[in-house]
Structures are given as C-alpha cells and as structure tokens.
Design a protein around this motif. Structure first.
Motif, PDB file in Angstrom:
ATOM      1  N   SER A  46     -20.209  64.181 -76.737  1.00  0.00           N
ATOM      2  CA  SER A  46     -21.433  63.407 -76.915  1.00  0.00           C
ATOM      3  C   SER A  46     -22.430  63.639 -75.778  1.00  0.00           C
ATOM      4  N   LEU A  62     -26.291  58.539 -80.010  1.00  0.00           N
ATOM      5  CA  LEU A  62     -25.517  59.271 -79.011  1.00  0.00           C
ATOM      6  C   LEU A  62     -25.421  58.496 -77.697  1.00  0.00           C
ATOM      7  N   VAL A  85     -22.694  56.035 -78.251  1.00  0.00           N
ATOM      8  CA  VAL A  85     -21.381  56.688 -78.244  1.00  0.00           C
ATOM      9  C   VAL A  85     -20.946  57.002 -76.818  1.00  0.00           C
TER      10      VAL A  85
END
Length: 73
Positions: A66, A7, A10
């Motif tokens: 995210s 994450l 991202v």
C-alpha cells in the motif's frame, strides 16, 4: 471515496495492526536462558503463536504494497 484516501486508510490501519501484532508476540528466550541459565529455548512456533506470526507477515506485505501504491499514484 477516491483511491488516495482509501490507500491512506489501508496504510494507517495496517500500521496499527502491525504494531499490535509485533508487540503481542512472545520472545524466544528470556535473558536468563541467554546468559547460560537453565531455561529451554523453543524454536518451533505452535498454535496461536504460529497464526499470529503468519498474520504479521501478511499485514507487513499489505503495508509495504500500500505504501508503494501511494508512491506510484
């Protein structure tokens, strides 16, 4: 690779892409057209400009989701 590191990647990648896409988009009118100049104002996006606009929206949604996922985890 754990989910937190994924994450983080991202968020970082989507932030960089979002910055680049926003900076590459053209403005609707120049300063001269806004100050009663004789320039035209095109309000409809066409071709590549429309695609970049749509991709920017998708990347922004991925960025927000995210970040919310990081806060939840």
């Amino acid at each position: 690779m754990n989910i937190g590191a994924f994450l983080d990647f991202v968020v970082f990648a989507s932030a960089i892409l979002l910055i680049l896409l926003i900076l590459l988009q053209q403005r609707g009118a120049s300063l001269g057209a806004g100050l009663s100049g004789s320039g035209e104002l095109n309000t409809e996006r066409r071709g590549l400009e429309r695609s970049m606009y749509n991709v920017t929206i998708v990347i922004a949604v991925i960025f927000v989701i995210s970040i919310l996922a990081i806060l939840i985890i």
